[in-house]
Motif scaffolding. Structure first.
Motif, PDB file in Angstrom:
ATOM      1  N   GLU A  32      19.091  41.513  26.991  1.00  0.00           N
ATOM      2  CA  GLU A  32      18.716  41.112  25.640  1.00  0.00           C
ATOM      3  C   GLU A  32      19.802  40.170  25.132  1.00  0.00           C
ATOM      4  O   GLU A  32      20.993  40.432  25.285  1.00  0.00           O
ATOM      5  CB  GLU A  32      18.605  42.323  24.700  1.00  0.00           C
TER       6      GLU A  32
ATOM      7  N   SER B  85      21.290  37.820  21.924  1.00  0.00           N
ATOM      8  CA  SER B  85      21.303  37.486  20.509  1.00  0.00           C
ATOM      9  C   SER B  85      21.940  36.113  20.348  1.00  0.00           C
ATOM     10  O   SER B  85      23.032  35.854  20.875  1.00  0.00           O
ATOM     11  CB  SER B  85      22.109  38.514  19.711  1.00  0.00           C
TER      12      SER B  85
ATOM     13  N   HIS C 224      23.503  40.124  15.884  1.00  0.00           N
ATOM     14  CA  HIS C 224      22.298  40.666  15.265  1.00  0.00           C
ATOM     15  C   HIS C 224      21.127  40.514  16.243  1.00  0.00           C
ATOM     16  O   HIS C 224      20.905  39.435  16.791  1.00  0.00           O
ATOM     17  CB  HIS C 224      22.007  39.938  13.953  1.00  0.00           C
ATOM     18  N   PHE C 225      20.411  41.615  16.479  1.00  0.00           N
ATOM     19  CA  PHE C 225      19.309  41.652  17.429  1.00  0.00           C
ATOM     20  C   PHE C 225      18.016  42.025  16.712  1.00  0.00           C
ATOM     21  O   PHE C 225      18.032  42.673  15.650  1.00  0.00           O
ATOM     22  CB  PHE C 225      19.576  42.678  18.531  1.00  0.00           C
TER      23      PHE C 225
ATOM     24  N   ALA D 129      16.644  46.111  20.275  1.00  0.00           N
ATOM     25  CA  ALA D 129      17.914  46.836  20.244  1.00  0.00           C
ATOM     26  C   ALA D 129      17.747  48.344  20.128  1.00  0.00           C
ATOM     27  O   ALA D 129      18.440  49.101  20.813  1.00  0.00           O
ATOM     28  CB  ALA D 129      18.765  46.320  19.077  1.00  0.00           C
TER      29      ALA D 129
ATOM     30  N   ARG E  39      17.585  50.775  23.131  1.00  0.00           N
ATOM     31  CA  ARG E  39      17.883  50.032  24.355  1.00  0.00           C
ATOM     32  C   ARG E  39      19.365  49.616  24.410  1.00  0.00           C
ATOM     33  O   ARG E  39      19.920  49.460  25.493  1.00  0.00           O
ATOM     34  CB  ARG E  39      16.988  48.788  24.437  1.00  0.00           C
ATOM     35  N   ILE E  40      19.961  49.411  23.245  1.00  0.00           N
ATOM     36  CA  ILE E  40      21.373  49.046  23.198  1.00  0.00           C
ATOM     37  C   ILE E  40      22.129  50.202  22.564  1.00  0.00           C
ATOM     38  O   ILE E  40      21.758  50.688  21.489  1.00  0.00           O
ATOM     39  CB  ILE E  40      21.600  47.754  22.388  1.00  0.00           C
TER      40      ILE E  40
ATOM     41  N   ILE F  99      30.012  47.234  24.039  1.00  0.00           N
ATOM     42  CA  ILE F  99      29.343  47.621  22.800  1.00  0.00           C
ATOM     43  C   ILE F  99      30.100  48.812  22.194  1.00  0.00           C
ATOM     44  O   ILE F  99      30.325  49.826  22.869  1.00  0.00           O
ATOM     45  CB  ILE F  99      27.869  48.009  23.053  1.00  0.00           C
TER      46      ILE F  99
ATOM     47  N   VAL G  59      26.408  50.427  17.061  1.00  0.00           N
ATOM     48  CA  VAL G  59      25.054  49.887  16.916  1.00  0.00           C
ATOM     49  C   VAL G  59      24.455  50.445  15.639  1.00  0.00           C
ATOM     50  O   VAL G  59      24.474  51.669  15.408  1.00  0.00           O
ATOM     51  CB  VAL G  59      24.154  50.252  18.124  1.00  0.00           C
TER      52      VAL G  59
ATOM     53  N   THR H  54      17.155  42.647  11.049  1.00  0.00           N
ATOM     54  CA  THR H  54      17.871  42.683  12.329  1.00  0.00           C
ATOM     55  C   THR H  54      18.719  43.952  12.408  1.00  0.00           C
ATOM     56  O   THR H  54      18.991  44.610  11.400  1.00  0.00           O
ATOM     57  CB  THR H  54      18.797  41.459  12.490  1.00  0.00           C
TER      58      THR H  54
ATOM     59  N   VAL I 186      25.038  44.813  15.727  1.00  0.00           N
ATOM     60  CA  VAL I 186      25.703  45.350  16.914  1.00  0.00           C
ATOM     61  C   VAL I 186      27.136  44.812  16.921  1.00  0.00           C
ATOM     62  O   VAL I 186      27.355  43.607  16.762  1.00  0.00           O
ATOM     63  CB  VAL I 186      24.980  44.930  18.207  1.00  0.00           C
TER      64      VAL I 186
ATOM     65  N   VAL J 144      20.277  45.728  29.382  1.00  0.00           N
ATOM     66  CA  VAL J 144      19.699  46.927  28.789  1.00  0.00           C
ATOM     67  C   VAL J 144      19.046  47.844  29.818  1.00  0.00           C
ATOM     68  O   VAL J 144      18.881  49.045  29.561  1.00  0.00           O
ATOM     69  CB  VAL J 144      18.674  46.552  27.692  1.00  0.00           C
TER      70      VAL J 144
END
Length: 373
Positions: free
Chosen positions: A25, A27, A267-268, A273, A276-277, A302, A305, A313, A316, A342
């Motif tokens: 993924e 961003s 920002h996702f 996200a 998945r994140i 990461i 989150v 959004t 992250v 992910v």
């Protein structure tokens, strides 16, 4: 021909079913920031600038003087107050010596008055005894004169002596009262002098205390006109302040970016996200100003989150692991793209997901090392 292609078809079918490719993924809204938010520097007083030490991008330490405002009148008044404090101190020292002398004199006056009264009392007692003896002697002579055993002259002389001693005794008693009164007057004068000095000392102490409070207030006012760096860091936004410029209370004159660890804020899309994140996943960051083909990317992890969408959004945050061989000058404000792996799935599942209108968006797929091409 078809039989000859069966092994190739089986190989492709096996790769589509059993190979693993990485799903990422990405961003495009990512930014490098310091761990702490930039801090605005705003004076809490208005004044004319006499010196400015602000430089865009310059490093400052906490407590460094950034801007100095005019405090000439305050310094002048502070000097006058300091002179009053010194004067009050000198007067208090002189008063202390005078008070000690007066208190010593008061103690001596009390002792001297008591001794003088005691001495006068003894002299009065002696005069009284002499008067009583002279009176008795005169009476005996009068008795002898009545019998003819003493002359008229001796009687007269005895009477005169008795009267003289009586008057001396009365004078001695009056002297006691006079000495006692004079002693009381001397003691009272000394006591009044001591009380006067004590009142003067209290007045000077109160004046000195007020002057010291005023001096502390002036020092605080002067210090408020020395605008200091709130934290250590780099000067970001800086106003053009030259000597003579006027600064208003609350005016933004600079922004200090704290010296803290760098992190990435990206920002996702929530669908990409959420679930998945998660914290702990590795990711990579590339920067718009430094093409990844020339400068490469930097590894990140990461760290946090967001759980709820904001402005459509998910936020992250990533910790930055600085590689030793990077030539990218990492600093606050750099923008770029954050790419997060992910999952790993089969090419067949990915094809079916795309065909079925699954999550494609900003997603990219890369072949896992060792997979069949």
């Amino acid at each position: 021909d078809i039989i000859d292609r069966i092994p190739l078809l089986l190989a492709w079918a096996g790769w589509l079913s059993f190979a693993r490719v990485s799903v990422h993924e990405k961003s495009t809204n990512a930014r490098l920031v310091v761990g702490g938010a930039p801090i605005d520097v705003q004076p809490d007083v208005s004044g004319k600038v006499v010196a400015s030490h602000l430089r865009v991008g310059g490093h400052v330490e906490q407590g460094d003087v950034l801007v100095e405002l005019d405090a000439t009148l305050l310094h002048r008044e502070l000097a006058e107050v300091a002179a009053r404090i010194d004067g009050a101190r000198n007067e208090l020292e002189a008063l202390g010596r005078q008070l000690a002398s007066q208190e010593s004199g008061l103690a001596e006056a009390v002792t001297a008055a008591s001794a003088a009264v005691e001495e006068a009392q003894k002299q009065s007692d002696v005069a009284r005894v002499d008067a009583e003896f002279a009176l008795e002697e005169a009476q005996r002579l009068r008795d002898l004169r009545a019998r003819g055993d003493a002359s008229e002259l001796e009687v007269l002389r005895a009477n005169a002596n008795a009267e003289h001693t009586r008057l001396s005794a009365e004078a001695a008693q009056l002297a006691i009262n006079r000495i006692r009164s004079e002693g009381r007057a001397e003691v009272e004068a000394r006591r009044v002098a001591c009380n006067t000095l004590l009142r003067d000392r209290e007045r000077l102490v109160a004046e000195r205390t007020q002057a010291r409070e005023r001096a502390r207030s002036l020092e605080k006012e002067i210090e408020r006109r020395r605008i200091l760096a709130p934290v250590s860091g780099r000067a970001g936004q800086v106003s053009d302040l030259r000597p003579g410029a006027f600064v208003r209370e609350g005016q933004l004159i600079a922004t200090v970016i704290p010296d803290e660890s760098l992190c990435i804020v990206a920002h996702f899309d929530p669908a990409a996200a959420l679930g998945r994140i998660s914290a702990g996943q590795p990711a990579r960051m590339s920067f718009d100003a430094f093409p990844w083909g020339q400068y490469g990317t930097i590894p990140v992890t990461i760290s946090r989150v967001g759980q709820e969408p904001r402005d459509g959004t998910i936020r992250v945050e990533c910790d930055v692991s600085l590689p030793g061989n990077t030539s990218i000058p990492l600093q606050h404000g750099l923008t770029g793209q954050l790419e997060v792996e992910v999952e790993q799935t089969s090419p067949m599942a990915l094809v079916l997901r795309v065909i079925g209108g699954g999550q494609a968006g900003s997603r990219t797929a890369g072949t896992r090392a060792g997979a069949i091409p």
